[in-house]
Motif scaffolding. Structure first.
Motif, PDB file in Angstrom:
ATOM      1  N   GLN A 257       5.727   5.563 -13.164  1.00 15.92           N
ATOM      2  CA  GLN A 257       6.099   5.426 -11.754  1.00 15.92           C
ATOM      3  C   GLN A 257       6.468   6.754 -11.094  1.00 15.92           C
ATOM      4  OE1 GLN A 257       8.273   1.798 -10.638  1.00 15.92           O
ATOM      5  NE2 GLN A 257       8.447   1.305 -12.797  1.00 15.92           N
ATOM      6  N   ALA A 258       5.835   7.815 -11.560  1.00 19.62           N
ATOM      7  CA  ALA A 258       6.113   9.134 -10.992  1.00 19.62           C
ATOM      8  C   ALA A 258       5.498   9.286  -9.601  1.00 19.62           C
ATOM      9  CB  ALA A 258       5.581  10.223 -11.909  1.00 19.62           C
ATOM     10  N   THR A 259       4.301   8.728  -9.395  1.00 20.92           N
ATOM     11  CA  THR A 259       3.621   8.876  -8.104  1.00 20.92           C
ATOM     12  C   THR A 259       3.346   7.543  -7.418  1.00 20.92           C
ATOM     13  OG1 THR A 259       1.465   8.883  -9.228  1.00 20.92           O
ATOM     14  CG2 THR A 259       2.513  11.027  -8.815  1.00 20.92           C
ATOM     15  N   SER A 260       3.657   6.434  -8.074  1.00 21.60           N
ATOM     16  CA  SER A 260       3.470   5.106  -7.497  1.00 21.60           C
ATOM     17  C   SER A 260       4.529   4.191  -8.101  1.00 21.60           C
ATOM     18  CB  SER A 260       2.061   4.575  -7.780  1.00 21.60           C
ATOM     19  OG  SER A 260       1.843   4.470  -9.178  1.00 21.60           O
ATOM     20  N   PHE A 261       4.458   2.908  -7.798  1.00 20.23           N
ATOM     21  CA  PHE A 261       5.470   1.967  -8.275  1.00 20.23           C
ATOM     22  C   PHE A 261       4.823   0.850  -9.084  1.00 20.23           C
ATOM     23  CE2 PHE A 261       7.127   3.539  -4.134  1.00 20.23           C
ATOM     24  CZ  PHE A 261       8.218   4.238  -4.627  1.00 20.23           C
ATOM     25  N   ILE A 262       5.608   0.303  -9.989  1.00 18.24           N
ATOM     26  CA  ILE A 262       5.237  -0.921 -10.698  1.00 18.24           C
ATOM     27  C   ILE A 262       6.286  -1.949 -10.309  1.00 18.24           C
ATOM     28  CG2 ILE A 262       4.780  -2.034 -12.910  1.00 18.24           C
ATOM     29  CD1 ILE A 262       2.852   0.203 -12.333  1.00 18.24           C
ATOM     30  N   GLY A 263       5.896  -2.915  -9.496  1.00 18.04           N
ATOM     31  CA  GLY A 263       6.871  -3.845  -8.939  1.00 18.04           C
ATOM     32  C   GLY A 263       7.373  -3.344  -7.592  1.00 18.04           C
TER      33      GLY A 263
ATOM     34  N   VAL B  96      11.099 -15.828  -6.220  1.00 17.97           N
ATOM     35  CA  VAL B  96       9.812 -15.126  -6.213  1.00 17.97           C
ATOM     36  C   VAL B  96      10.015 -13.630  -5.987  1.00 17.97           C
ATOM     37  CG1 VAL B  96       7.627 -14.837  -4.983  1.00 17.97           C
ATOM     38  CG2 VAL B  96       8.454 -17.124  -5.527  1.00 17.97           C
ATOM     39  N   SER B  97      10.865 -13.266  -5.021  1.00 14.51           N
ATOM     40  CA  SER B  97      11.078 -11.840  -4.742  1.00 14.51           C
ATOM     41  C   SER B  97      11.786 -11.158  -5.910  1.00 14.51           C
ATOM     42  CB  SER B  97      11.878 -11.653  -3.450  1.00 14.51           C
ATOM     43  OG  SER B  97      13.196 -12.119  -3.580  1.00 14.51           O
ATOM     44  N   SER B  98      12.637 -11.899  -6.620  1.00 14.78           N
ATOM     45  CA  SER B  98      13.282 -11.341  -7.819  1.00 14.78           C
ATOM     46  C   SER B  98      12.232 -11.029  -8.876  1.00 14.78           C
ATOM     47  CB  SER B  98      14.307 -12.333  -8.379  1.00 14.78           C
ATOM     48  OG  SER B  98      15.355 -12.560  -7.464  1.00 14.78           O
ATOM     49  N   TRP B  99      11.254 -11.914  -9.007  1.00 12.28           N
ATOM     50  CA  TRP B  99      10.169 -11.684  -9.974  1.00 12.28           C
ATOM     51  C   TRP B  99       9.302 -10.492  -9.550  1.00 12.28           C
ATOM     52  CZ3 TRP B  99       4.823 -12.366  -8.945  1.00 12.28           C
ATOM     53  CH2 TRP B  99       4.000 -12.147 -10.049  1.00 12.28           C
ATOM     54  N   ILE B 100       8.986 -10.397  -8.251  1.00 13.51           N
ATOM     55  CA  ILE B 100       8.135  -9.310  -7.773  1.00 13.51           C
ATOM     56  C   ILE B 100       8.783  -7.955  -8.018  1.00 13.51           C
ATOM     57  CG2 ILE B 100       7.118  -8.275  -5.688  1.00 13.51           C
ATOM     58  CD1 ILE B 100       6.631 -11.068  -4.636  1.00 13.51           C
ATOM     59  N   LEU B 101      10.111  -7.895  -8.021  1.00 15.87           N
ATOM     60  CA  LEU B 101      10.811  -6.636  -8.278  1.00 15.87           C
ATOM     61  C   LEU B 101      10.457  -6.056  -9.647  1.00 15.87           C
ATOM     62  CD1 LEU B 101      14.374  -7.486  -6.906  1.00 15.87           C
ATOM     63  CD2 LEU B 101      12.887  -5.670  -6.035  1.00 15.87           C
ATOM     64  N   VAL B 102      10.279  -6.925 -10.633  1.00 20.19           N
ATOM     65  CA  VAL B 102      10.059  -6.451 -12.005  1.00 20.19           C
ATOM     66  C   VAL B 102       8.664  -6.782 -12.523  1.00 20.19           C
ATOM     67  CG1 VAL B 102      12.515  -6.599 -12.551  1.00 20.19           C
ATOM     68  CG2 VAL B 102      11.062  -8.580 -12.969  1.00 20.19           C
ATOM     69  N   ALA B 103       7.814  -7.352 -11.675  1.00 24.12           N
ATOM     70  CA  ALA B 103       6.469  -7.732 -12.113  1.00 24.12           C
ATOM     71  C   ALA B 103       5.606  -6.493 -12.342  1.00 24.12           C
ATOM     72  CB  ALA B 103       5.819  -8.631 -11.060  1.00 24.12           C
ATOM     73  N   GLU B 104       4.619  -6.634 -13.210  1.00 20.02           N
ATOM     74  CA  GLU B 104       3.692  -5.538 -13.511  1.00 20.02           C
ATOM     75  C   GLU B 104       2.603  -5.477 -12.440  1.00 20.02           C
ATOM     76  OE1 GLU B 104       3.498  -3.201 -16.234  1.00 20.02           O
ATOM     77  OE2 GLU B 104       5.610  -3.731 -16.316  1.00 20.02           O
ATOM     78  N   ILE B 105       3.037  -5.268 -11.211  1.00 20.30           N
ATOM     79  CA  ILE B 105       2.115  -5.175 -10.084  1.00 20.30           C
ATOM     80  C   ILE B 105       2.131  -3.744  -9.557  1.00 20.30           C
ATOM     81  CG2 ILE B 105       1.558  -6.009  -7.775  1.00 20.30           C
ATOM     82  CD1 ILE B 105       3.079  -8.565  -8.412  1.00 20.30           C
ATOM     83  N   PRO B 106       1.025  -3.004  -9.664  1.00 19.61           N
ATOM     84  CA  PRO B 106       0.984  -1.634  -9.140  1.00 19.61           C
ATOM     85  C   PRO B 106       1.113  -1.638  -7.618  1.00 19.61           C
ATOM     86  CG  PRO B 106      -0.832  -2.048 -10.665  1.00 19.61           C
ATOM     87  CD  PRO B 106      -0.231  -3.377 -10.337  1.00 19.61           C
ATOM     88  N   MET B 107       1.973  -0.772  -7.099  1.00 15.99           N
ATOM     89  CA  MET B 107       2.168  -0.657  -5.660  1.00 15.99           C
ATOM     90  C   MET B 107       2.160   0.817  -5.262  1.00 15.99           C
ATOM     91  SD  MET B 107       4.833  -3.692  -4.710  1.00 15.99           S
ATOM     92  CE  MET B 107       4.553  -5.357  -5.331  1.00 15.99           C
TER      93      MET B 107
END
Length: 218
Positions: A110-116, A153-164
């Motif tokens: 997560q140096a240049t992007s986010f996961i969750g 749902v938003s609690s899950w999205i915080l820690v989900a393996e979704i690249p952002m």
């Protein structure tokens, strides 16, 4: 300090003030690392304090807003027995915000992007939703289960393996920054047309655009 003031106002039901101090906290959060580097005072303790401050401002404060909002709604008689306990669901999000911040500190991806979803974005979504759409939401018959489900749902999205994607620019050209520019350009009409609810729409669009982008790359 901004987070503490936001929490205080959230419990009082002063949602606009809580929202204001979450925004102020987000501004400080954006400039704190830059300021530390410019002043030559970057240190490991700063990283830890940053996460602690983020947990209060972007985890506890929006959770307190949801708690107070749920506590003031009208509940159907069928769920009267569990009514005193329902608002506490809000603090699940505070716990997941802390987990998300801890994961971010340890995750080298997560140096240049986010996961969750980043905690500031999540906080702005909820604060904007309650301030801009709280009156309308309170009139809906399904608002209580809806808010509870959205919190989970938003609690899950915080820690989900979704690249952002992150709004960090190495160059200002269009090539390589297409998604960032598209996002910024499309956010302007949302904020102008939706007012206080605009931030909630912007964050929802950010999550959707991130998911679509990651799917296309896959």
């Amino acid at each position: 300090m901004s987070g503490c003031v936001a929490v205080y106002n959230a419990f009082l039901g002063c949602y606009e003030m809580a929202f204001l101090f979450i925004i102020i906290g987000a501004v400080f959060d954006f400039f704190d690392g830059m300021s530390a580097r410019l002043l030559g005072v970057s240190s490991p303790i700063g990283k830890e304090l940053d996460s602690l401050a983020d947990c209060v401002t972007f985890g506890v404060a929006p959770s307190a807003m949801i708690f107070t909002f749920l506590d003031t709604l009208d509940y159907p008689q069928a769920v009267a027995l569990i009514r005193p306990f329902v608002p506490y669901v809000a603090f699940i999000m505070a716990a997941f915000s802390a987990l998300r911040l801890a994961k971010f500190n340890l995750d080298e991806r997560q140096a240049t992007s986010f996961i969750g979803l980043p905690t500031p974005a999540n906080a702005l979504f909820w604060a904007s939703l309650i301030v801009g759409g709280g009156t309308y939401l309170a009139s809906l018959s399904w608002v209580v289960p809806g808010i509870v489900l959205m919190t989970i749902v938003s609690s899950w999205i915080l820690v989900a393996e979704i690249p952002m994607f992150a709004l960090k620019f190495k160059t200002w050209g269009w090539h390589g920054n297409e998604i960032k520019y598209i996002f910024i350009i499309t956010c302007v009409p949302m904020l102008l047309l939706l007012g206080m609810s605009g931030f909630a729409a912007v964050i929802a669009w950010y999550v959707l655009l991130s998911v679509l982008t990651s799917r296309c790359k896959a």
